[in-house]
Design a protein around this motif. Structure first.
Motif, PDB file in Angstrom:
ATOM      1  N   TRP A 104      38.082  25.497   2.959  1.00 32.48           N
ATOM      2  CA  TRP A 104      37.297  26.720   3.156  1.00 32.48           C
ATOM      3  C   TRP A 104      38.186  27.953   3.040  1.00 32.48           C
ATOM      4  CZ3 TRP A 104      37.026  30.793   6.683  1.00 32.48           C
ATOM      5  CH2 TRP A 104      35.832  31.534   6.668  1.00 32.48           C
ATOM      6  N   TYR A 160      30.169  27.673   6.263  1.00 26.44           N
ATOM      7  CA  TYR A 160      31.160  27.206   7.217  1.00 26.44           C
ATOM      8  C   TYR A 160      30.432  26.396   8.276  1.00 26.44           C
ATOM      9  CZ  TYR A 160      35.311  27.378  10.257  1.00 26.44           C
ATOM     10  OH  TYR A 160      36.394  27.041  11.025  1.00 26.44           O
ATOM     11  N   PRO A 189      36.485  30.368  13.783  1.00 27.23           N
ATOM     12  CA  PRO A 189      37.164  30.596  12.496  1.00 27.23           C
ATOM     13  C   PRO A 189      38.561  30.007  12.525  1.00 27.23           C
ATOM     14  CG  PRO A 189      36.071  32.588  13.248  1.00 27.23           C
ATOM     15  CD  PRO A 189      36.007  31.614  14.386  1.00 27.23           C
ATOM     16  N   GLN A 213      38.492  22.802   6.792  1.00 29.12           N
ATOM     17  CA  GLN A 213      38.949  24.166   7.070  1.00 29.12           C
ATOM     18  C   GLN A 213      39.988  24.613   6.050  1.00 29.12           C
ATOM     19  OE1 GLN A 213      40.067  23.750  11.271  1.00 29.12           O
ATOM     20  NE2 GLN A 213      38.306  25.035  11.790  1.00 29.12           N
ATOM     21  N   SER A 218      37.911  31.032   0.288  1.00 30.57           N
ATOM     22  CA  SER A 218      37.371  32.284   0.833  1.00 30.57           C
ATOM     23  C   SER A 218      38.105  33.491   0.253  1.00 30.57           C
ATOM     24  CB  SER A 218      37.527  32.282   2.355  1.00 30.57           C
ATOM     25  OG  SER A 218      36.739  31.270   2.939  1.00 30.57           O
TER      26      SER A 218
END
Length: 383
Positions: free
Chosen positions: A289, A255, A261, A286, A293
């Motif tokens: 990601w 990240y 976050p 983002q 995740s």
């Protein structure tokens, strides 16, 4: 358990060589300038890493008799990266560097001789060079000479002398020597058998970075040799070492450490989607990601493909964290065909942009690539 550990022949894969004769006149820059130019290409401070351009500069410095440049070129020629592999020419370069007496250069010459030796005379020559620098306190040379003495390669077998050399190198924290000394204690070879001492040595070698020692320590725990029986710990050690029952444990999904976050509430999602569709590379990164995740291998194929598209747009826009995450997908074939060349090219670009962790990831992938793949990745990164 593993065998006594020898050094990796010559050097680990480093970089491609493409000597462009006459491109830089020898009198156009000083030796110091040529070496600085070469190292800038090696370290990626002059753009993406380019071993071919570094080799051109090393050639200039080597022509002026610089020992470091001769040694670097020996390494390049030995691996055949960017040029036809030429061990004989590499040995000439190593010998020229070693003739100036620097222990590290003598050691590299010895390693190349040992790796290419076809008879006892060549092995004996390598052993003499190892001894020359081992006597100066060079821990890697002590470990290498110890292995030759233990195995009787190029020298008469002498386990006691081997043990003494391993002990000297282990005192300096040398991982290979610590592991090899642990094997002697585990086997009761040249020392009284002592499983507890062997386990301590394997633990120290593992701490110093030896995957072999991790596996050996796993054997100790799996069998209760000198340590409490602990099969769960043994298999964790095997996984960490990348062998016997599993792959090495992977890092968390990379990240951007500069960002908080990403939010996951409905409004957060809508805002991020609008920004990503409008071309915001951070929002696209983002979104990708989150889709991948915590485990990209477990992502649905459609989600992985969409994440790959987001990352490609963000990487093309010059956002380094997206380059790194896209490289992870390409390296492992997640949502895309596996492509180490493309993965490495993105890592090299991210490293050139100063992205945290890109250098280490690029070095780890490079160690698994062929010379042709490395050269292709560097060419692609420079475009």
């Amino acid at each position: 358990m593993t065998r006594l550990r020898r050094p990796v022949p010559a050097v680990a894969v480093l970089f491609g060589l493409a000597v462009l004769a006459g491109t830089v006149p020898a009198d156009a820059e000083t030796t110091e300038q040529a070496m600085a130019r070469a190292m800038a290409h090696i370290e990626g401070t002059a753009g993406p890493v380019s071993y071919a351009r570094a080799a051109e500069a090393f050639e200039v410095a080597a022509g002026a008799g610089d020992a470091d440049a001769q040694n670097w070129l020996g390494r390049l020629l030995f691996e055949g990266l960017g040029v036809e592999r030429d061990p004989a020419a590499a040995l000439e370069r190593f010998a020229a560097a070693a003739s100036q007496g620097r222990p590290d250069h003598v050691y590299d010459y010895a390693r190349a001789l040992e790796a290419t030796a076809v008879d006892d005379a060549a092995l004996g020559h390598a052993a003499r060079l190892y001894r020359q620098v081992a006597d100066t306190g060079h821990a890697e040379a002590q470990a290498s000479l110890g292995v030759m003495l233990y195995e009787g390669r190029g020298v008469a077998p002498d386990p006691d002398a081997a043990r003494a050399l391993f002990e000297r190198a282990a005192e300096a924290g040398n991982a290979r020597a610590l592991n090899n000394l642990g094997l002697l204690y585990a086997r009761g070879d040249a020392v009284a058998q002592d499983h507890a001492r062997a386990a301590d040595l394997f633990a120290a070698a593992a701490e110093a970075g030896s995957p072999d020692a991790l596996r050996n320590l796993g054997v100790m725990y799996e069998n209760g040799f000198g340590v409490p029986l602990d099969e769960a710990l043994a298999h964790r050690l095997y996984r960490e070492a990348g062998g016997k029952g599993g792959q090495a444990e992977t890092d968390p999904l990379p990240y951007d450490p500069r960002l908080a976050p990403p939010g996951t509430g409905p409004e957060d999602v809508r805002r991020r989607d609008r920004a990503a569709e409008a071309g915001d590379p951070v929002a696209a990164f983002q979104r990708a990601w989150l889709a991948l995740s915590p485990d990209p291998d477990a992502a649905a194929p459609t989600a992985a493909a969409e994440a790959r598209a987001d990352l490609a747009r963000a990487a093309d826009a010059g956002y380094p964290p997206a380059m790194i995450l896209l490289a992870v997908l390409l390296e492992d074939g997640i949502g895309v065909p596996q492509d180490w060349v493309a993965a490495q090219a993105w890592l090299l670009r991210a490293a050139a942009a100063g992205a945290e962790g890109a250098d280490a990831r690029a070095a780890a992938l490079e160690a698994r690539m062929t010379p042709a793949q490395i050269a292709s990745a560097q060419d692609r990164a420079a475009r």
